[in-house]
Structures are given as C-alpha cells and as structure tokens.
Design an enzyme around this catalytic site. Structure first.
Site, PDB file in Angstrom:
ATOM      1  N   GLU A 104      55.871  60.618  14.420  1.00 28.54           N
ATOM      2  CA  GLU A 104      56.450  60.825  15.751  1.00 28.54           C
ATOM      3  C   GLU A 104      56.087  62.220  16.229  1.00 28.54           C
ATOM      4  OE1 GLU A 104      60.705  60.825  18.206  1.00 28.54           O
ATOM      5  OE2 GLU A 104      60.691  60.394  16.055  1.00 28.54           O
ATOM      6  N   ASN A 132      57.864  60.133  22.796  1.00 26.13           N
ATOM      7  CA  ASN A 132      59.049  59.839  23.599  1.00 26.13           C
ATOM      8  C   ASN A 132      58.723  59.941  25.079  1.00 26.13           C
ATOM      9  OD1 ASN A 132      61.511  59.869  21.563  1.00 26.13           O
ATOM     10  ND2 ASN A 132      60.130  61.517  20.946  1.00 26.13           N
ATOM     11  N   GLU A 187      58.095  55.399  22.851  1.00 25.38           N
ATOM     12  CA  GLU A 187      59.504  55.405  22.458  1.00 25.38           C
ATOM     13  C   GLU A 187      60.368  55.483  23.715  1.00 25.38           C
ATOM     14  OE1 GLU A 187      61.104  57.749  19.443  1.00 25.38           O
ATOM     15  OE2 GLU A 187      59.658  57.135  17.923  1.00 25.38           O
ATOM     16  N   ASP A 245      64.507  53.523  20.977  1.00 23.31           N
ATOM     17  CA  ASP A 245      65.036  54.678  20.258  1.00 23.31           C
ATOM     18  C   ASP A 245      66.559  54.736  20.333  1.00 23.31           C
ATOM     19  OD1 ASP A 245      64.903  56.941  18.747  1.00 23.31           O
ATOM     20  OD2 ASP A 245      64.208  58.259  20.350  1.00 23.31           O
ATOM     21  N   GLU A 279      66.458  56.357  11.486  1.00 23.26           N
ATOM     22  CA  GLU A 279      66.222  57.762  11.819  1.00 23.26           C
ATOM     23  C   GLU A 279      67.168  58.671  11.042  1.00 23.26           C
ATOM     24  OE1 GLU A 279      65.040  58.457  16.209  1.00 23.26           O
ATOM     25  OE2 GLU A 279      66.742  57.081  16.283  1.00 23.26           O
TER      26      GLU A 279
END
Length: 421
Positions: free
Chosen positions: A194, A253, A285, A316, A373
């Site tokens: 990520e 993201n 995301e 997410d 996560e």
C-alpha cells in the site's frame, strides 16, 4: 455589540460567553430547494434558537447560515453549562421543518468561547474565538460542539502555516509514497504493497498524515497528492519488476473528491500505459463511507469504469461506514480491508473473534478476498489465520518504508524460507 455591553457589566467576563452556530450541509440545502424555501429554513432555525435562549441572552444572524449568540449569566459560566445549552439548542432545531409537501431535517454545529479563557476578552475577540471553535466542530462532523482553547488556537495557526506551504511542498517533491507490505496468510508470499503519503518537512521533519492530510484537503489539493501517489506507486512497481522482485500490485487511497473527477479513468489509463503496466497492478482503495448509500453520480460511474478497465477495487476500513452488501456487489469490490478496530485484541477477545468471523463468512459467500489491517502481533496473525482471513498488513509485518528501504526489506523477506504467516 451585545457582547461588549455584557463584558462591561460583568467583572472580568466571568459570566459571559459567545456561541457561533451554523446549519450543517447548507450548500446541499441550497442546491435542493429554491431561495424562498431556504430563507424559510433560516427563519425557522433562527426562531427555534431564540426560543431556546434565556432572557438576557442575545441572538443575531451572521453571514449565510451562521448565527451568533451572546450569553450572560448571574453566575460563573463553565464548560458543562454552555455545552448543555448547546445540546438543548441542537435539540430545538432538530424537529422537521415543513416546506410545502417536503420536510427538511436541519442539524447545527456549535462553537463557543468563554470570556475567562481569553487574555483580553473584547466582544469581537470573543466572537472570533467562538467561530474558530465552530470551524473545529465542523471538521469533526455534523452536529458537533467544540469549545475554544489556546491549544486550539495553536493547532489552527500551525495548520494555516502548513496550508501556506503545502502547494510548494508538493511541487518540490517533499511529499512522497512510503510502502507497507501486504502478505498472504496461507503461504506467506507478498501479495502487494500500500502506498501511503508522507511529508518530509525541511524544518519539522516527518509530519504525521493526520496533521497534513486535512491541510491538503482544505487547500483543494487532494487530486495533486493522488497523482503523486499513483506515479510513485507505479514507478516503484516498474523498478521492482526490473530488479526481479515479485510485488503483484500497489494499492493507492482515493478520496471522494478524486473519485468525483470526470477525467479520472482516462488519467489512470494514461499513467498505466506510460509505465507499461497492466491495470490489475493498480488497486483503488475506497473508504466504505464513500460507497455507502450512493445511487448514481460521477463517483459511481468512475468506480464502475475503473473496474471495467481492469483495476482492482479494495473497500477500506470495512465495518465503519455502513456499506450494504448490495453496494459491495454493485461496485465490483474484490477485497475488503477489515478495520484495525476489529483486529485489535482479536487473540483474547471472543466478541472481536465473532465479529471478524461473521465478516469473513460473508466475504467467503460473496467470493471476495479479505485483508486485516493494523496487525501488530503474532498472536493476532495466528487467530486471523484460524478464522480464515486471506491477507494481513500492519506493523507486525512491516512499517511503511521509503522505496529503497522497501526494496531491501523485500529482498530480505524473499530470502527467508516461505511459510504461512
């Protein structure tokens, strides 16, 4: 003004305070209704606020949907009493407002300042302090109440200074991507990374994302930051491919404002082509709050278009935004990321285990992958493995790292015997 008169009458302003109150989501109200209806809402809200005040308090209409209130009491005003008044005013406003055949439900955010908390409390200064508190309240969400403090003034001053610097920092390349590996629980292989934004300030060093991301959003530069994250992420994949390192995909993201860009699909397709990477190497995301309850708009069309292009979609912070199962299927979500709040203490908390087990069962029935996560301990990883989670990410695997450090970590990880996490 009324505040000056109250301060003049009272010794040191011990019993004086100011409130700034604003109707939430007022722009949406203006978009949905004509001017006459909007003015009716403003009038009724003002009347309800006035009815909720005590005899010596004074209400005035400020700019747009904002009202100012001067508060005075025979006794010393403290935080609890003013908060309670703010809650009563919020309750008074909350009843539906009839506009023709429609009903409008208004909420208000409240900021207030006690004269005792200001060094030199004049009427103008007191109202300005209440307005600063209102701005902080609105940053927390609708129908929030906040009190002014000197610490708040310092935070706002710091944020304003960063806001002045952020555009130049983006141009200089001070904001770059750090990478956090994602690992398969089943076989221990790297399944992706990520890309997370980090700001190296020339004087302050590494500034936390929680501090600079709101500044970037306030400056309207989330799109520029998104471009940097995509370019850094795709460039990292290309370099790792050339170095013989296996990193299948990079996740980036995307904010709601970025997803609302009509040119987003064309821009991402161009970037993928420029770096000679297939679309499935890029993971979009999306926060659960972005897809919850959406019907048809640019965001919906972009998500569908990106899925059609071949990009992967991750949902997410799953479990925090109330996205319906129909939304997950409708947006072609391929993986849900289970929020850290569900992962914490999962090895010792039976309730956490039940929640995560339910999420994993749902995902399995829908044919969707899962990633936990914020995994920090071996015990958490082992419990997630037993429950059937597919992938993990967190400090217990690796912290976010600059690209050169990530490359070194990848080489070290690949040199170890492959094993289930």
């Amino acid at each position: 003004m009324a505040l000056d008169r109250m301060l003049h009458r009272t010794a040191g302003g011990r019993s004086v305070a100011a409130m700034a109150i604003e109707i939430d989501a007022f722009k949406q109200l203006e978009q949905r209704h004509d001017r006459a209806a909007v003015e009716q809402v403003l009038r009724i809200v003002g009347e309800r606020l006035q009815d909720g005040l005590r005899g010596d308090d004074a209400l005035s209409r400020l700019d747009g949907p904002c009202f100012g209130i001067a508060l005075v009491s025979d006794h010393k005003l403290d935080l609890d009493s003013v908060i309670q008044l703010g809650q009563r005013l919020q309750q008074a406003v909350s009843d539906p407002i009839e506009i023709g055949e429609a009903q409008v439900y208004a909420t208000v955010s409240v900021g207030f300042a006690l004269a005792l908390r200001l060094q030199q409390p004049g009427g103008t200064e007191l109202l300005q302090a209440a307005t600063l508190a209102l701005i902080e309240a609105q940053r927390r969400g609708a129908a929030t109440i906040r009190s002014y403090s000197r610490a708040m003034q310092h935070r706002i001053s710091t944020r304003n200074n960063l806001c002045d610097e952020i555009s130049a920092a983006l141009d200089r390349g001070d904001l770059t991507a750090y990478y956090q590996p994602q690992v398969s629980i089943r076989d221990g292989r790297i399944t992706g990374v990520e890309a997370l934004a980090r700001w190296h300030h020339p004087d302050r060093g590494l500034i936390p994302p929680a501090e600079f991301l709101p500044v970037i959003e306030q400056a309207g530069l989330m799109g520029r930051l998104g471009e940097i994250m995509v370019q850094d992420g795709l460039n990292a994949l290309r370099l790792w491919d050339a170095a013989g390192l296996s990193v299948p995909q990079v996740a980036v993201n995307f904010s709601q404002s970025e997803l609302a860009d009509p040119k987003l699909i064309d821009r991402l397709a161009w970037e993928l082509d420029r770096f000679d990477l297939s679309p499935d190497r890029l993971v979009i995301e999306v926060l659960e709050t972005v897809v919850a309850h959406r019907l048809e708009d640019v965001v919906v069309r972009n998500l569908s278009g990106l899925a059609g292009l071949g990009c992967r979609l991750d949902l997410d912070d799953f479990g925090t935004g109330h996205a319906a199962i129909t939304s997950i299927r409708r947006f072609s979500i391929q993986r849900i990321k289970i929020d850290r709040s569900f992962v914490s203490r999962i090895d010792t908390d039976p309730e956490q285990q039940k929640m995560v087990s339910a999420i994993l069962t749902m995902a399995d029935r829908l044919g969707i992958e899962t990633l936990a996560e914020g995994v920090e301990t071996q015990a958490e990883r082992e419990m997630l493995a037993r429950l059937g989670c597919g992938h993990v990410q967190g400090f217990g695997i690796a912290r976010p790292m600059p690209r050169p450090e990530t490359e070194a970590w990848l080489r070290s990880f690949e040199a170890q015997p492959r094993r289930a996490v």
